[in-house]
Design an enzyme around this catalytic site. Structure first.
Site, PDB file in Angstrom:
ATOM      1  N   ASP A  64     100.458 -57.669 -74.745  1.00 59.74           N
ATOM      2  CA  ASP A  64     101.330 -58.764 -75.201  1.00 59.74           C
ATOM      3  C   ASP A  64     101.835 -58.539 -76.632  1.00 59.74           C
ATOM      4  O   ASP A  64     102.446 -59.428 -77.223  1.00 59.74           O
ATOM      5  CB  ASP A  64     100.582 -60.107 -75.123  1.00 59.74           C
ATOM      6  CG  ASP A  64      99.255 -60.083 -75.900  1.00 59.74           C
ATOM      7  OD1 ASP A  64      98.962 -59.053 -76.560  1.00 59.74           O
ATOM      8  OD2 ASP A  64      98.518 -61.080 -75.841  1.00 59.74           O
TER       9      ASP A  64
ATOM     10  N   CYS B  88      91.943 -36.734 -93.472  1.00 59.28           N
ATOM     11  CA  CYS B  88      92.958 -37.022 -92.444  1.00 59.28           C
ATOM     12  C   CYS B  88      93.023 -35.924 -91.392  1.00 59.28           C
ATOM     13  O   CYS B  88      93.217 -36.194 -90.204  1.00 59.28           O
ATOM     14  CB  CYS B  88      94.349 -37.133 -93.075  1.00 59.28           C
ATOM     15  SG  CYS B  88      94.498 -38.515 -94.179  1.00 59.28           S
TER      16      CYS B  88
HETATM   17  C1  BEZ Z   1      91.828 -37.221 -97.390  1.00 57.88           C
HETATM   18  O1  BEZ Z   1      92.421 -37.417 -96.334  1.00 57.88           O
HETATM   19  O2  BEZ Z   1      91.024 -36.309 -97.504  1.00 57.88           O
HETATM   20  C2  BEZ Z   1      92.063 -38.121 -98.575  1.00 57.88           C
HETATM   21  C3  BEZ Z   1      93.302 -38.672 -98.787  1.00 57.88           C
HETATM   22  C4  BEZ Z   1      93.505 -39.496 -99.891  1.00 57.88           C
HETATM   23  C5  BEZ Z   1      92.455 -39.753-100.762  1.00 57.88           C
HETATM   24  C6  BEZ Z   1      91.211 -39.207-100.520  1.00 57.88           C
HETATM   25  C7  BEZ Z   1      91.003 -38.398 -99.422  1.00 57.88           C
END
Ligand code: BEZ
Length: 224
Positions: free
Chosen positions: A139, A46
Site C-alpha cells: 500500500d 557500504c
Molecule cells: C563507510 O561506508 O565505510 C563509511 C562511510 C561514511 C562514513 C564512515 C564510514
C-alpha cells in the site's frame, strides 16, 4: 523536517538509477519494497553492506520484496562501484547488481526522505546520507524503518527477520516475540479475546502464569 513515520505514504519520486530513470511507486508496483541508503560510493562499510545485499537478493525475491539502494553519488560512479562490490563478493566484476542504486548527487531525495547524517560530512563539508532502511508495504506505507549513522553497518539477517514478521503479522492476528525467527512460536496480541483466540488458533493457545494473574502472555504456533 521530521522524517517519515510508520504508516506514512513513502512519497513518490522520479530519479536516475543504475537501471535508468525510474518512478518510485511504479518501480514498486504491488510488491513490498526495501529502500536502503548509503553515505557514499567507494566507502568500506557500504561496500560490505551492498555485497551482502546482493548475495541475499534471492531471499528478498522469495519474500516478494523489491530492493533499491540510494547513495549520493552519480550513476557513472555507482556503475564503477558495482564492479568493486561484485569483486568483493568474489563474483565477475560487472556493473550489474540484482537491484538498482539511485543517484542523489544534490541530496534532494535524502532531504525529502529525512536521510541525512548531520555528524558525517564529505570533503566539501556537506552531510552524507545515513544508513536508513525503509520497508514499504504494497500500500506504499512505511511498515518499518531503521536509522543508523554512517559509521555503523546494518545487519541484513535482521532485515530479513523483520520482513518475515511484518508479512506474517500483516496476514494473521499474531505478534512476534523477542528474537523470534520464522518457524518459532508467536504471540496472541492483547486485542484478541480468549473466545476469539480459541476460534482463530485451533492448534491451541498456551498461557503463561504470571504473578499478576492477567493471562496476557499467550503463545500459539506460527500460522501457515
Ligand atoms: C563507510 O561506508 O565505510 C563509511 C562511510 C561514511 C562514513 C564512515 C564510514
Amino acid at each position: 523536517m521530521p522524517g517519515l513515520l510508520l504508516g506514512d505514504i513513502v512519497p513518490d519520486f522520479q530519479a536516475d538509477t543504475t537501471i535508468g530513470n525510474i518512478k518510485f511507486h511504479e518501480f514498486l508496483g504491488d510488491s513490498w519494497g526495501i529502500l536502503f541508503s548509503h553515505p557514499r560510493d567507494y566507502t568500506p562499510v557500504c561496500t560490505t553492506e551492498l555485497g551482502r545485499a546482493a548475495k541475499l537478493a534471492p531471499e528478498f525475491k522469495k519474500r516478494g520484496v523489491k530492493m533499491i539502494a540510494l547513495s549520493i553519488d552519480s550513476v557513472p560512479d555507482h556503475l564503477g562501484w558495482c564492479k568493486d562490490i561484485n569483486s568483493y563478493n568474489s563474483d565477475e566484476p560487472t556493473e550489474t547488481l540484482p537491484f538498482p542504486i539511485i543517484a542523489d548527487p544534490k541530496r534532494d531525495l535524502a532531504v525529502k526522505l529525512g536521510m541525512l547524517d548531520p555528524d558525517e560530512k564529505d570533503n566539501d563539508g556537506m552531510p552524507v546520507t545515513a544508513r536508513c532502511v525503509f520497508i514499504i508495504g504494497p500500500d506504499k506505507k512505511m511498515k518499518l524503518s531503521f536509522l543508523y549513522p554512517a559509521t555503523t553497518g546494518r545487519n541484513f539477517d535482521e532485515i530479513l527477520r523483520v520482513i518475515d514478521s511484518l508479512q506474517l503479522t500483516a496476514k494473521h492476528s499474531v505478534a512476534t516475540p523477542v528474537d523470534w525467527k520464522s518457524g518459532d512460536r508467536v504471540m496472541v496480541p492483547p486485542n484478541v479475546s480468549e473466545e476469539q483466540a480459541s476460534k482463530l488458533f485451533t492448534c491451541g493457545v498456551v498461557t503463561k502464569d504470571l504473578p499478576s494473574g492477567k493471562n496476557y502472555l499467550r503463545y500459539t504456533e506460527q500460522p501457515k
